[in-house]
Design a protein around this motif. Structure first.
Motif, PDB file in Angstrom:
ATOM      1  N   CYS A 116       0.818  -1.213   0.000  1.00 54.93           N
ATOM      2  CA  CYS A 116       0.000   0.000   0.000  1.00 54.93           C
ATOM      3  C   CYS A 116       0.846   1.254   0.000  1.00 54.93           C
ATOM      4  N   CYS A 139      -0.939  -2.089   4.963  1.00 55.15           N
ATOM      5  CA  CYS A 139      -1.133  -3.466   4.509  1.00 55.15           C
ATOM      6  C   CYS A 139      -0.193  -4.478   5.145  1.00 55.15           C
ATOM      7  N   CYS A 187       5.222  -5.038   3.809  1.00 54.65           N
ATOM      8  CA  CYS A 187       6.618  -4.621   3.958  1.00 54.65           C
ATOM      9  C   CYS A 187       7.180  -4.981   5.328  1.00 54.65           C
ATOM     10  N   CYS A 221       8.044   0.378   5.358  1.00 54.77           N
ATOM     11  CA  CYS A 221       7.717   1.572   4.566  1.00 54.77           C
ATOM     12  C   CYS A 221       7.479   2.772   5.471  1.00 54.77           C
TER      13      CYS A 221
HETATM   14  S1  FES Z   1       2.298  -1.196   5.178  1.00 53.02           S
HETATM   15 FE1  FES Z   1       1.736  -1.460   3.092  1.00 53.02          FE
HETATM   16  S2  FES Z   1       3.668  -1.206   2.125  1.00 53.02           S
HETATM   17 FE2  FES Z   1       4.168  -0.856   4.190  1.00 53.02          FE
END
Ligand code: FES
Ligand SMILES: Cc1cc2nc3c(=O)[nH]c(=O)nc-3n(C[C@H](O)[C@H](O)[C@H](O)COP(=O)(O)OP(=O)(O)OC[C@H]3O[C@@H](n4cnc5c(N)ncnc54)[C@H](O)[C@@H]3O)c2cc1C
Ligand code: FES
Lengths: 165, 273
Positions: free
Chosen positions: A46, A51, A54, A66
Motif C-alpha cells: 500500500c 497493509c 513490507c 515503509c
Molecule cells: S504497510 Fe503497506 S507497504 Fe508498508
C-alpha cells in the motif's frame, strides 16, 4: 545545503550481515532493503502503512519498513524474509506451515505475513487462533480470507520442535 | 511514496533537541516513532526541512511509580505500555488502550509522546489520558518546565497548547488502581482509528472522535453521581458534542454510537447499575 548533507552512511545488520550503504536521509528502510541491498522479498503493497506487506523484524519486533527511515535503522538489526531458515528442508516452521496449510494464493502478502507470524511466535509460542488473528491485524491479504493463514501459523506453533510432518 | 528531501539529525539529550528546535524553527519537526509524521510526509502533507530524531534520548522510555502517580516517559512505546505489569496494576485503562492502537507493527514504533503531541481527536491515548486526568510534562529551551492537565492540553484538531519551542518530556498519570474502568472503541475494520470511543475511569467519562478534541461527558458524570441508571445517563452523552460526518459515519450515527458505547462503559465500570 550541499548534496552531502542530504545523504549519510548507515550500517545495518541485515540477516546477520553488517551492511553499510550511503542513503538519502529520506530513504525508507524498505527502499534500502529492496533497491540497495537487492533483497526484494520484502514487498511494498500500500505504501501508506496499512497493509503490512513490507513487514520486517527490527531488533526482534515486527515493523512496517515503509514507515521507518533507513537512517532510523542505523546500528540496529533487521531480519527480512530472506533471513528465515529452519529444520524443514531449510525452511522455518512458519514457512513450512504456510506450505502445509496453503497459507497463500498470489503470495503478495506472504513475506509480511511470515515476518509478523515469526515475531508473534517468538513472543507467544502457542497462540490461539483468536490471538493469531489479532496479531495479524496489521497485515492485509486480498486472496485467502485469512482462514488458511491462521491454520498455517497454528501449524508452525504445533511443529516448533522441528519434527517433520 | 517518498518524503520530500529533508535533513535528519539525531540528538542525545532533551537540551540538544530543544536547542535544535530553536535553531531550525518552523522548518523542523521532532521525530519519535514516526508513525504519524512519516505517513504525512510520504503524502507530502508535511514537508519539514529538518527532522530532529529524539528516539535515541535515553531514559525517556520508562514507566515509574512517583507517589500517587505513574511517571511515563514521552518516548514510551505503545507496546511497552500494553505489556507493562506495572501499568496493568496501577493504571489498567492506559495499558488496555495502548494495546488497541493500530496494529502490532504500529505499537512497536509509536510513542505516547508522539500520539499526544499529534492531538488527533480520534486517537486512543488522548482520550484515555483525559479520562485518567493525566498531566502532560513540557519543557522549553529556556529550561522552563510546566505541567498541563490533559483536559486543558488539547485545543483543536491536531493542535494543543504546546509552544513551537517546547517538547513533551513525560506524563504524570494518577494511579487509579482498582477503580472501575472501561474503554469502548468502535471501528468499522479490525484495525482503524475510532469512529467513536468512550473511556471511563474513576467516575470520569470521556468521548473520542465526538468533537475536535477528546471531550469530557460532564452531563453523564453528573447523572451518574446523582443516581441515574447507566441507560439514563448515557442518553446525555451527546450533550455539548460536535461530531463531524465523514466516510466512516454521519454525525447522527456518531451521536447514536456515543450513547450506546457510554452505557456499555458505565456498566462495565460498575456505575449506574
Ligand atoms: S504497510 Fe503497506 S507497504 Fe508498508
Ligand atoms: C497504520 C496506522 C494505524 C494507526 N492506528 C491508530 C489508532 O488506531 N489509534 C491511534 O490512536 N493512533 C493510531 N495510529 C497513530 C500512532 O498511534 C502513532 O504512533 C502516534 O500517533 C504518533 O506517535 P509517534 O511516536 O509515531 O510520533 P511521530 O510520528 O514521530 O510524531 C508525531 C508528531 O508528534 C511530534 N512529537 C513526537 N514526539 C514528541 C515529543 N516528545 N514532544 C513534542 N512533540 C513530539 C512530532 O513532531 C510530530 O508532529 C496509527 C498509525 C498508523 C501508521
Ligand atoms: S495471498 Fe494474495 S494477498 Fe495474500
Amino acid at each position: 545545503m550541499s548534496t552531502q548533507e542530504w545523504t549519510k552512511a548507515v550500517t545495518v545488520t541485515v540477516n546477520g550481515r553488517r551492511e553499510t550503504r550511503e542513503v538519502e536521509h529520506r530513504t525508507l528502510l524498505v527502499h534500502l532493503l529492496r533497491e540497495q541491498l537487492r533483497l526484494t522479498g520484502t514487498h511494498i503493497g500500500c505504501d501508506t502503512s496499512n497493509c503490512g506487506a513490507c513487514t520486517v523484524i527490527l531488533d526482534g519486533a515486527a515493523v512496517k519498513s515503509c514507515t521507518v527511515l533507513a537512517v532510523q535503522a542505523h546500528g540496529h538489526e533487521v531480519t527480512t524474509v530472506e533471513g528465515l531458515s529452519g529444520p524443514f528442508d531449510g525452511l522455518s516452521a512458519v514457512q513450512e506451515g504456510f506450505r502445509q496449510e496453503h497459507g497463500l494464493q498470489c503470495g503478495y502478502c506472504t513475506p509480511g505475513m511470515l515476518m509478523a507470524s515469526t515475531a508473534l511466535l517468538s513472543e507467544q509460542p502457542d497462540p490461539s487462533p483468536e490471538q493469531v488473528r489479532h496479531a495479524l491485524e496489521g497485515n492485509i491479504c486480498r486472496c485467502t480470507g485469512y482462514e488458511m493463514i491462521v491454520r498455517s501459523v497454528r501449524w508452525a506453533a504445533e511443529h516448533s520442535d522441528g519434527a517433520t510432518p | 511514496m517518498i518524503p520530500a528531501p529533508f535533513r535528519h539529525i539525531t540528538v542525545e539529550t532533551v537540551e540538544e533537541a530543544l536547542a535544535a528546535l530553536v535553531e531550525f524553527g518552523d522548518e523542523a519537526r521532532l521525530l519519535a516513532g514516526g508513525h504519524s509524521l512519516l505517513p504525512l510526509m510520504k503524502l507530502r502533507l508535511a514537508t519539514p526541512a529538518v527532522l530532529i530524531d529524539i528516539s535515541g534520548i535515553s531514559g525517556m522510555d520508562t514507566v515509574q511509580v512517583d507517589g500517587d502517580h505513574l511517571l511515563v516517559g514521552a518516548l514510551t512505546r505503545h507496546r511497552t505500555l500494553e505489556l507493562s505489569d506495572l501499568v496493568a496494576r496501577e493504571a489498567p485503562l492506559l495499558g488496555h488502550v495502548a494495546g488497541l492502537v493500530g496494529d502490532p507493527q504500529v505499537r512497536n514504533r509509536g510513542t505516547i509522546g508522539g500520539s499526544i503531541a499529534h492531538a488527533d481527536p480520534a486517537a486512543d491515548l488522548p482520550c484515555a489520558l483525559v479520562a485518567l486526568d493525566g498531566v502532560v510534562g513540557l519543557r522549553s529551551v529556556t529550561g522552563a518546565q510546566r505541567e498541563v492537565r490533559a483536559e486543558e492540553f488539547f485545543t483543536g484538531f491536531w493542535s494543543s497548547v504546546m509552544e513551537p519551542d517546547e517538547m513533551i518530556t513525560h506524563f504524570r498519570i494518577p494511579r487509579t488502581g482498582s477503580a472501575g474502568w472501561a474503554y469502548e472503541k468502535y471501528t468499522a475494520r479490525a484495525q482503524d482509528w475510532a469512529t467513536v470511543a468512550v473511556a471511563c475511569v474513576a467516575g470520569r467519562v470521556v468521548l473520542g472522535a465526538m468533537s475536535d478534541t477528546p471531550l469530557r461527558a460532564s452531563a453523564v458524570e453528573q447523572a451518574i453521581a446523582s443516581g441515574a441508571t447507566a441507560a439514563e445517563a448515557a442518553l446525555t452523552a451527546h450533550e455539548g458534542t460536535n461530531p463531524s460526518g465523514d466516510l466512516r459515519a454521519s454525525a447522527e450515527y456518531r451521536a447514536h454510537l456515543a450513547t450506546v458505547l457510554t452505557e456499555r462503559v458505565l456498566l462495565r465500570s460498575g456505575y449506574g447499575i
